[in-house]
Write a protein that holds these residues in place. Sequence first.
Motif, PDB file in Angstrom:
ATOM      1  N   GLY A 224       0.878  -1.159  -0.016  1.00 27.58           N
ATOM      2  CA  GLY A 224       0.021   0.064   0.171  1.00 27.58           C
ATOM      3  C   GLY A 224       0.844   1.110   0.027  1.00 27.58           C
ATOM      4  N   GLN A 225       2.017   1.173   0.679  1.00 28.49           N
ATOM      5  CA  GLN A 225       2.841   2.708   0.943  1.00 28.49           C
ATOM      6  C   GLN A 225       3.620   2.588  -0.755  1.00 28.49           C
ATOM      7  N   ARG A 226       4.006   1.407  -1.062  1.00 27.18           N
ATOM      8  CA  ARG A 226       4.457   1.604  -2.385  1.00 27.18           C
ATOM      9  C   ARG A 226       3.612   2.199  -3.569  1.00 27.18           C
ATOM     10  N   GLU A 227       2.358   1.468  -3.634  1.00 23.00           N
ATOM     11  CA  GLU A 227       1.339   2.053  -4.466  1.00 23.00           C
ATOM     12  C   GLU A 227       1.134   3.818  -4.246  1.00 23.00           C
ATOM     13  N   THR A 228       0.979   4.117  -2.977  1.00 23.43           N
ATOM     14  CA  THR A 228       0.689   5.451  -2.569  1.00 23.43           C
ATOM     15  C   THR A 228       1.762   6.181  -3.083  1.00 23.43           C
ATOM     16  N   LEU A 229       3.098   6.003  -2.784  1.00 22.45           N
ATOM     17  CA  LEU A 229       4.177   6.700  -3.165  1.00 22.45           C
ATOM     18  C   LEU A 229       4.395   6.897  -4.799  1.00 22.45           C
ATOM     19  N   LYS A 230       4.267   5.480  -5.479  1.00 23.80           N
ATOM     20  CA  LYS A 230       4.156   5.513  -6.726  1.00 23.80           C
ATOM     21  C   LYS A 230       2.991   6.550  -7.632  1.00 23.80           C
ATOM     22  N   ARG A 231       1.958   6.304  -7.055  1.00 25.02           N
ATOM     23  CA  ARG A 231       0.834   7.532  -7.303  1.00 25.02           C
ATOM     24  C   ARG A 231       1.296   9.028  -7.240  1.00 25.02           C
ATOM     25  N   ARG A 232       2.016   9.527  -6.186  1.00 24.86           N
ATOM     26  CA  ARG A 232       2.187  10.599  -5.845  1.00 24.86           C
ATOM     27  C   ARG A 232       3.570  10.911  -7.167  1.00 24.86           C
ATOM     28  N   LEU A 233       4.315  10.045  -7.280  1.00 22.52           N
ATOM     29  CA  LEU A 233       5.458  10.423  -8.197  1.00 22.52           C
ATOM     30  C   LEU A 233       5.118  10.466  -9.541  1.00 22.52           C
ATOM     31  N   ASP A 234       3.978   9.820  -9.999  1.00 22.49           N
ATOM     32  CA  ASP A 234       3.467   9.660 -11.160  1.00 22.49           C
ATOM     33  C   ASP A 234       2.957  11.012 -11.979  1.00 22.49           C
ATOM     34  N   THR A 235       2.944  12.167 -11.172  1.00 19.62           N
ATOM     35  CA  THR A 235       2.865  13.334 -11.770  1.00 19.62           C
ATOM     36  C   THR A 235       4.121  14.031 -12.125  1.00 19.62           C
ATOM     37  N   LEU A 236       5.178  13.254 -12.075  1.00 19.19           N
ATOM     38  CA  LEU A 236       6.235  13.721 -12.519  1.00 19.19           C
ATOM     39  C   LEU A 236       6.467  13.714 -14.162  1.00 19.19           C
ATOM     40  N   PRO A 237       7.233  14.617 -14.786  1.00 22.10           N
ATOM     41  CA  PRO A 237       7.279  14.440 -16.250  1.00 22.10           C
ATOM     42  C   PRO A 237       8.464  13.533 -16.590  1.00 22.10           C
ATOM     43  N   CYS A 238       8.539  12.342 -15.887  1.00 18.68           N
ATOM     44  CA  CYS A 238       9.412  11.326 -16.241  1.00 18.68           C
ATOM     45  C   CYS A 238       8.806   9.909 -15.735  1.00 18.68           C
TER      46      CYS A 238
END
Length: 629
Positions: A224-238
Amino acid sequence: MQASKLVDPATWPRSVKKAIVFAVDVTLVPLSLFIAYALRLNTIEPHTYGQVSLLYFALVSAAGVPIIRLLRLNRLKLHAFDMHAIGRIALSSAALILAAVLISYVADLWAPRSVPFIFGVVFFTMAVFARLVGLLLFDLMHRLTGRSRTPVAIYGAGAAGLQLATALRQSREMRPVAFVDDNPALHGIIVGGTRVFSPDKLEELAASGRIERVLIAIPSLTAGQRETLKRRLDTLPCLVQTIPSYIDLIAGRNWVDDLKAISPDQLLDRANVDLDIPEVAKAYAGRCVMVTGAGGSIGSELCRQLVDCDPRRIVLFERSELALYEIERTLLPLAKEKGIEIATCLGSVIDRPTVDAVIERDDVDIIVHAAAYKHVPLIEGNELEGVRNNVIGTRIVAEAARLAGIERFILVSTDKAVRPTNVMGATKRLAEIVAHDAQRNSSGTRFAMVRFGNVLGSSGSVVPLFHEQIRRGGPVTVTHPEVTRYFMTIPEAARLVLLAGAYSEGDDLFVLDMGAPVKIVELARRMIKLANMTVRDADNPGGDIEIVFCGLRPGEKLYEELLIDDDSLIQTPHEKILRACEAGLSEIEVAAMLKQVGEALDKRDTHAVRKILQRYVTGYGTVSSTATG
């Protein structure tokens, strides 16, 4: 393009690279000795000093060749230059010092006592320096030939991040340019030669092009923590990726796939029903049993359990070539041990000549009709094939059984046939009506029906779906918070079918007492817990897996029922198995229904098919709260 390949050292053969490194190391031996003399004699022209012997230079240089070869300095990879490599160079330097001392004494050639030691230190320094320069040249030539590596930021400056950075420095594809960590104490420091940044700097690093990818390397995160972090980082242009640690890889584990297997028995909110009854084996011993849909979830388990009943022959009737191959491959070793014949037939239940031919060829005594289309959403959009396979197919097999004087015919049905709100359930109810009608016109064959609840672990059931969603880190999708279902395991379902054949007296409907129905959302919670994870909701925002309600699908009911008429229940020799006698259609109505179905199929008239289902199936097409949710 060919020119760039010649320049790029990554394309050179390994033998060429080793030869270059070997030549450099051998050249460094006399050069280091020259520098040692220059430092000791305090002159840049030590060769002018009368006592300096060229023979000494030649002998030490010659001794350096086998030392470098024996210690395999030329096999040290530039990108793997670490403490082990430095240790090998230090050992080579020590061996050269010893060789220089021995040559001086044995050959009686003059050399100040300190020269061999200075020589060793200089060789060590220059060998290390040469490799560092080589590594820089390697990267430079990479870029000049258009093979520059992707700059990446590693999220997590712990042990896993350091391992990843070390691996990437040896790769041709990526190069670590930054660490990112949530720990403020690490911000700004250098870890493994790379600076650690705050997560707030990621947007700036990505926007400026300094990084093109973020690799998450924190193995301690829960799913769950990994999925939350990945969703937060998915806004990055990379691009953002999750990377397992080396320890996980070596152990054969994957953070996402590492879910322990969940047995269907663990999901039942009741004890398994003991259906191991001696009468079952007696009913099938010495007979030829034909199983339609033999390669399906229920059909294949039926075949496996039939082996324990010592039949004379098992006929595997299946339309899927792959499924038939798999069940035959599984059964043959078991059947061979018991002397049971296995016959295979690749065919469809809607092909009457094939069904008749198989019954006659194998002298079939009992037919278990498990072939059916059962996936509710698929049949809802493919009603013509659903009716053709489930209704006409049952009619063909039942009629063939009756005319051939088969001893027993058992139809596998479903609780979705009770007041159905979907096409699949309605077609199974018509299949029951067809079996009832066949019994009415039969004097010898005993027809029976078995009505299942949801079978845990069967193809298309919620268990494989939930397991896949949990494996991906969620969310787990449930149609409605109040949806409930009756559940049984595949072995229970198969045993119930065999018991139905043993207990059948003709025109019987058997159901299993499966206890209270189970809420699907509770089943999802139980599976998440069994996977050693927690549900993420308002009460536990830091949980691992979220449960999302997506709405009832077309034709789906909130609640399922096992019987149309509870008053018709009759006890059987087994307290958990119940027999019912439900009223069907009249003989004239069945004939009319089958004629209308045939005409609708010929015209491919889906509207007519649904009208037929509404006319002849109780409950289908009515609007109720259970159907709309």
